[in-house]
Write an enzyme that holds these catalytic residues in place. Sequence first.
Site, PDB file in Angstrom:
ATOM      1  N   GLY A   1       0.821  -1.208   0.000  1.00  0.00           N
ATOM      2  CA  GLY A   1       0.000   0.000   0.000  1.00  0.00           C
ATOM      3  C   GLY A   1       0.852   1.254   0.000  1.00  0.00           C
TER       4      GLY A   1
ATOM      5  CG  HIS B   1       5.160   5.307  -4.727  1.00  0.00           C
ATOM      6  ND1 HIS B   1       5.778   4.597  -5.738  1.00  0.00           N
ATOM      7  CD2 HIS B   1       5.664   4.804  -3.572  1.00  0.00           C
ATOM      8  CE1 HIS B   1       6.626   3.741  -5.224  1.00  0.00           C
ATOM      9  NE2 HIS B   1       6.583   3.826  -3.895  1.00  0.00           N
ATOM     10  CD  GLU B   2       1.960   7.951 -10.699  1.00  0.00           C
ATOM     11  OE1 GLU B   2       1.982   7.386 -11.807  1.00  0.00           O
ATOM     12  OE2 GLU B   2       0.906   8.117 -10.037  1.00  0.00           O
ATOM     13  N   GLY B   3       5.671   4.551  -8.645  1.00  0.00           N
ATOM     14  CA  GLY B   3       6.494   3.344  -8.814  1.00  0.00           C
ATOM     15  C   GLY B   3       5.599   2.112  -8.873  1.00  0.00           C
ATOM     16  CG  HIS B   4       3.454   0.914  -5.423  1.00  0.00           C
ATOM     17  ND1 HIS B   4       3.528   1.959  -4.539  1.00  0.00           N
ATOM     18  CD2 HIS B   4       4.105  -0.119  -4.824  1.00  0.00           C
ATOM     19  CE1 HIS B   4       4.179   1.593  -3.453  1.00  0.00           C
ATOM     20  NE2 HIS B   4       4.547   0.333  -3.592  1.00  0.00           N
TER      21      HIS B   4
ATOM     22  CB  VAL C   1       9.199   5.014 -11.013  1.00  0.00           C
ATOM     23  CG1 VAL C   1       8.657   6.398 -11.336  1.00  0.00           C
ATOM     24  CG2 VAL C   1       8.602   3.969 -11.956  1.00  0.00           C
TER      25      VAL C   1
ATOM     26  CB  SER D   1      10.672   4.924  -1.217  1.00  0.00           C
ATOM     27  OG  SER D   1      10.433   4.276   0.016  1.00  0.00           O
ATOM     28  CB  SER D   2       5.697   3.671   0.836  1.00  0.00           C
ATOM     29  OG  SER D   2       5.260   2.940  -0.284  1.00  0.00           O
TER      30      SER D   2
ATOM     31  CD  GLN E   1       7.578  -7.217   4.138  1.00  0.00           C
ATOM     32  OE1 GLN E   1       6.802  -7.992   3.591  1.00  0.00           O
ATOM     33  NE2 GLN E   1       8.237  -6.291   3.460  1.00  0.00           N
TER      34      GLN E   1
HETATM   35  P1  AMP Z   1       6.342  -1.996  -1.402  1.00  0.00           P
HETATM   36  O1  AMP Z   1       4.927  -1.565  -1.365  1.00  0.00           O
HETATM   37  O2  AMP Z   1       7.322  -0.931  -1.052  1.00  0.00           O
HETATM   38  O3  AMP Z   1       6.577  -3.303  -0.709  1.00  0.00           O
HETATM   39  O4  AMP Z   1       6.655  -2.288  -2.935  1.00  0.00           O
HETATM   40  C1  AMP Z   1       5.833  -3.100  -3.716  1.00  0.00           C
HETATM   41  C2  AMP Z   1       6.479  -3.281  -5.061  1.00  0.00           C
HETATM   42  O5  AMP Z   1       6.670  -2.021  -5.690  1.00  0.00           O
HETATM   43  C3  AMP Z   1       7.867  -3.940  -4.982  1.00  0.00           C
HETATM   44  O6  AMP Z   1       8.009  -4.868  -6.052  1.00  0.00           O
HETATM   45  C4  AMP Z   1       8.789  -2.771  -5.137  1.00  0.00           C
HETATM   46  O7  AMP Z   1      10.054  -3.105  -5.665  1.00  0.00           O
HETATM   47  C5  AMP Z   1       8.004  -1.914  -6.117  1.00  0.00           C
HETATM   48  N1  AMP Z   1       8.467  -0.519  -6.054  1.00  0.00           N
HETATM   49  C6  AMP Z   1       8.583   0.264  -4.953  1.00  0.00           C
HETATM   50  N2  AMP Z   1       9.097   1.463  -5.270  1.00  0.00           N
HETATM   51  C7  AMP Z   1       9.316   1.427  -6.621  1.00  0.00           C
HETATM   52  C8  AMP Z   1       9.856   2.367  -7.558  1.00  0.00           C
HETATM   53  N3  AMP Z   1      10.281   3.568  -7.185  1.00  0.00           N
HETATM   54  N4  AMP Z   1       9.945   1.980  -8.853  1.00  0.00           N
HETATM   55  C9  AMP Z   1       9.524   0.749  -9.252  1.00  0.00           C
HETATM   56  N5  AMP Z   1       9.014  -0.178  -8.414  1.00  0.00           N
HETATM   57  C10 AMP Z   1       8.918   0.160  -7.117  1.00  0.00           C
END
Ligand code: AMP
Length: 283
Positions: A33, A36-39, A178, A187-188, A63
């Site tokens: 959750g 952001h634009e990475g997700h 991203v 990053s979140s 985790q």
């Molecule tokens: P998280 O919610 O941080 O556990 O991330 C979920 C997924 O989103 C994971 O596969 C992360 O590697 C990916 N993710 C997080 N930040 C980015 C980003 N800036 N660019 C691309 N993927 C991302």
Amino acid sequence: MAVEVIRVPGELRQKADALHRQGKSMGIVPTMGALHEGHAALMKCGRSGCDVLVVSVFVNPIQFNQASDLENYPRTWEADVAICERMGVDIIYAPTAETMYPEGFQSKVSLGSITQPMEGAGRPGHFDGVATVVSKLFNASRAQFAWFGEKDFQQLKMITQMAKDMDSGIQVVPVPTVREPDGLALSSRNRRLSAQQRQDALSLSRSMIRMIDTAKSGEHDVARLLELGKRELAQTPSVILEYLEIVDATSLQRLERLHANARVLIAAQVGAVRLIDNMDISI
Ligand code: AMP
């Protein structure tokens, strides 16, 4: 169309089985959750890569190796749903911790050497928690495809290995990191940075870019490149380095000299926020 929300593993499994019977392919983007634009980039790849796209939103307690990190992890449900709708996601899978880990839960998925350095060294138990939850998500969603970000490079490599080792038949697809226009990896956790800390956090990507530029101009000795990167990072004393490593991008073993499949990875503490990043440094 509004996205469907499923909260119970058995329900997702039943739904996935029914869709399989209709010949539909399933794919999953696992997240915690605070989207952001990475997700969104992962969802975009997912949308074009399968018939039915599931995004899981679950802050996985097992985790986190620090209670305060779990407590402070941002939770932004309404905005998350809006992003999923915008990206054309079919199903949000958002189980509770109690349904994921009911009383009597005993299992643990654990990998070998790939999980030991870097994040594994600094965050004991972290990768067991990730491997365990991701294998539960894979099982419940019956996915054939899963998209993971290169942002969490060691995690991506671990999941790829796990999918292969366990004959899951799941294709793990990497998605490039991203970044903000100034280089900060999305990053979140960035939401918890003050304006000054956000500025200071740029030193992570700046150090790696400095190392990559130096490598391009002919310096292939890893010790010297790391030295250079650490000197660059030391220009921002508020940023506390945890590790800076150059490794083989497949085995994650340390290198002495750069080669055609090399990765630089960094973790640092910026105030109370721990940030990680990585880049390709292949020659
Ligand atoms: P998280 O919610 O941080 O556990 O991330 C979920 C997924 O989103 C994971 O596969 C992360 O590697 C990916 N993710 C997080 N930040 C980015 C980003 N800036 N660019 C691309 N993927 C991302």
